[in-house]
Design an enzyme around this catalytic site. Sequence first.
Site, PDB file in Angstrom:
ATOM      1  N   ARG A 176     -40.328 -14.241   8.473  1.00 22.85           N
ATOM      2  CA  ARG A 176     -41.629 -14.911   8.618  1.00 22.85           C
ATOM      3  C   ARG A 176     -42.699 -14.063   9.309  1.00 22.85           C
ATOM      4  NH1 ARG A 176     -39.158 -17.208   5.458  1.00 22.85           N
ATOM      5  NH2 ARG A 176     -38.629 -19.406   5.324  1.00 22.85           N
ATOM      6  N   CYS A 225     -42.707 -26.174   7.303  1.00 25.77           N
ATOM      7  CA  CYS A 225     -41.885 -26.205   8.519  1.00 25.77           C
ATOM      8  C   CYS A 225     -42.718 -25.803   9.733  1.00 25.77           C
ATOM      9  CB  CYS A 225     -40.697 -25.258   8.383  1.00 25.77           C
ATOM     10  SG  CYS A 225     -39.413 -25.958   7.338  1.00 25.77           S
ATOM     11  N   GLU A 295     -43.515 -21.784  13.850  1.00 26.50           N
ATOM     12  CA  GLU A 295     -43.705 -20.898  12.700  1.00 26.50           C
ATOM     13  C   GLU A 295     -45.150 -20.986  12.229  1.00 26.50           C
ATOM     14  OE1 GLU A 295     -42.942 -20.941   7.988  1.00 26.50           O
ATOM     15  OE2 GLU A 295     -41.220 -21.602   9.166  1.00 26.50           O
TER      16      GLU A 295
HETATM   17  N1  EPU Z   1     -30.881 -30.712   8.107  1.00 27.33           N
HETATM   18  C1  EPU Z   1     -30.588 -31.856   8.800  1.00 27.33           C
HETATM   19  N2  EPU Z   1     -31.600 -32.689   9.143  1.00 27.33           N
HETATM   20  C2  EPU Z   1     -32.894 -32.424   8.853  1.00 27.33           C
HETATM   21  C3  EPU Z   1     -33.205 -31.243   8.138  1.00 27.33           C
HETATM   22  C4  EPU Z   1     -32.166 -30.404   7.782  1.00 27.33           C
HETATM   23  O1  EPU Z   1     -29.430 -32.132   9.109  1.00 27.33           O
HETATM   24  O2  EPU Z   1     -33.778 -33.221   9.198  1.00 27.33           O
HETATM   25  C5  EPU Z   1     -29.756 -29.845   7.681  1.00 27.33           C
HETATM   26  C6  EPU Z   1     -29.602 -29.857   6.158  1.00 27.33           C
HETATM   27  O3  EPU Z   1     -28.774 -30.925   5.763  1.00 27.33           O
HETATM   28  C7  EPU Z   1     -28.986 -28.507   5.888  1.00 27.33           C
HETATM   29  C8  EPU Z   1     -29.570 -27.615   6.981  1.00 27.33           C
HETATM   30  O4  EPU Z   1     -30.064 -28.492   7.995  1.00 27.33           O
HETATM   31  O5  EPU Z   1     -27.598 -28.553   6.069  1.00 27.33           O
HETATM   32  C9  EPU Z   1     -30.670 -26.687   6.464  1.00 27.33           C
HETATM   33  O6  EPU Z   1     -31.738 -27.500   5.909  1.00 27.33           O
HETATM   34  P1  EPU Z   1     -32.680 -26.987   4.715  1.00 27.33           P
HETATM   35  O7  EPU Z   1     -31.848 -26.586   3.554  1.00 27.33           O
HETATM   36  O8  EPU Z   1     -33.744 -27.978   4.525  1.00 27.33           O
HETATM   37  O9  EPU Z   1     -33.271 -25.635   5.245  1.00 27.33           O
HETATM   38  P2  EPU Z   1     -34.081 -25.290   6.571  1.00 27.33           P
HETATM   39  O10 EPU Z   1     -33.369 -24.162   7.220  1.00 27.33           O
HETATM   40  O11 EPU Z   1     -34.345 -26.484   7.402  1.00 27.33           O
HETATM   41  C10 EPU Z   1     -35.530 -23.470   5.394  1.00 27.33           C
HETATM   42  C11 EPU Z   1     -36.964 -23.004   5.506  1.00 27.33           C
HETATM   43  C12 EPU Z   1     -37.852 -23.826   4.586  1.00 27.33           C
HETATM   44  C13 EPU Z   1     -37.363 -23.778   3.147  1.00 27.33           C
HETATM   45  C14 EPU Z   1     -35.927 -24.327   3.151  1.00 27.33           C
HETATM   46  C15 EPU Z   1     -35.288 -24.359   1.770  1.00 27.33           C
HETATM   47  C16 EPU Z   1     -37.569 -22.200   7.738  1.00 27.33           C
HETATM   48  C17 EPU Z   1     -38.125 -22.570   9.067  1.00 27.33           C
HETATM   49  N3  EPU Z   1     -37.431 -23.196   6.858  1.00 27.33           N
HETATM   50  O12 EPU Z   1     -35.456 -24.771   5.966  1.00 27.33           O
HETATM   51  O13 EPU Z   1     -39.132 -23.234   4.640  1.00 27.33           O
HETATM   52  O14 EPU Z   1     -38.182 -24.539   2.281  1.00 27.33           O
HETATM   53  O15 EPU Z   1     -35.122 -23.485   4.023  1.00 27.33           O
HETATM   54  O16 EPU Z   1     -34.962 -23.102   1.367  1.00 27.33           O
HETATM   55  O17 EPU Z   1     -37.268 -21.036   7.513  1.00 27.33           O
HETATM   56  C18 EPU Z   1     -41.277 -23.201   5.687  1.00 27.33           C
HETATM   57  O18 EPU Z   1     -41.026 -22.018   5.975  1.00 27.33           O
HETATM   58  O19 EPU Z   1     -42.376 -23.746   5.938  1.00 27.33           O
HETATM   59  C19 EPU Z   1     -40.239 -23.985   5.022  1.00 27.33           C
HETATM   60  C20 EPU Z   1     -40.379 -25.284   4.796  1.00 27.33           C
END
Ligand code: EPU
Length: 307
Positions: A176, A225, A295
């Site tokens: 990022r 995010c 972020e």
């Molecule tokens: N999870 C929860 N509760 C929640 C949200 C997530 O338990 O409220 C769990 C999910 O079940 C999963 C894990 O956390 O097991 C990861 O969740 P997710 O796949 O949504 O990925 P993330 O790490 O939360 C990242 C990026 C997103 C991107 C998604 C999908 C960052 C900060 N976030 O989210 O990017 O869309 O992966 O690839 O790097 C952004 O950068 O603005 C953004 C939204």
Amino acid sequence: MMGLSSEIELSPEAVLRESEPLARKTTFRVGGSARFYAEPANPGDLVELLRFAAREKMDPLCLGRGSNLLLADGELPFVVFRLQHSSWRRIEELDGGRLRIGAGLRLQELCSAAARHGLAGFEFLEGIPGTVGGALRMNAGAMGGAMFDVVESVRLVRPNGDERTLGRDSLTFGYRHCSDLRDAFAVEAVLQSSGKNDSGAIRRTIAEFREQRKAGQPRESSAGCIFKNPEGNSAGRLIDQAGLKGLRVGGAEVSLIHGNFIINSGNATSGDILELIRRIRSEVFEKLSIRLEPEVQLLGRQWNEVL
Ligand code: EPU
């Protein structure tokens, strides 16, 4: 405009305004107005605009699609500009499965153009609400991919008007962030696909990603995010574990769908969102001993002043 046009000479196709409301140019839909706002129509306009900003002693600031951004309330003392004009949104296929693209192009347009040309490797960009320039600046990512995975070179303009192209090896980027674009502005990039594939297959992957996003992320106005993922963890999961989903300050609410999204339920102010961010941080720290770092880019204030 009379006064302004005597101080700055842009081409007839360019846009230049004072006190421009910005909230509707962001995905969060909050924040104040720009002291100056412009849409340069060509590189000459951009250089002229940067000179104007220097004379006014104001920071120039490039707004892309307006995601990943929290604008402070009130008047923001910046020369804000957008690469909206069609000259910044070109797309050209080069040899070797590469694309030369303008920084103003939306990622969605890039994604569908790549599919049309049968070029694989850009599918992860589907649904990231950004422009190419914004995605380069933030090294935006999703679905296991990130923008710099596909970058061969970036053409950038420094605030002093210097324009140069930096190859991948000369660029410094990470999760990022891209240090070279902290102050400079990307205007064009050459991207490298991972190879040729059937357009239908590329479109199917894009559709799968779209479904995943729809199921796991809110549709209401947000900045994407809010916090960076701590190494090896998900900020959304941590916020969820801390029991903070649904927490509200004014019109700002922690999404019930994904803990790392704050949604604007319609009448949030920037102040509501900042207060909610402070509460999330302190609760997560108290309960899980992890300090989440934002972020989203805060404009008009400094994170270290408000957290
Ligand atoms: N999870 C929860 N509760 C929640 C949200 C997530 O338990 O409220 C769990 C999910 O079940 C999963 C894990 O956390 O097991 C990861 O969740 P997710 O796949 O949504 O990925 P993330 O790490 O939360 C990242 C990026 C997103 C991107 C998604 C999908 C960052 C900060 N976030 O989210 O990017 O869309 O992966 O690839 O790097 C952004 O950068 O603005 C953004 C939204």
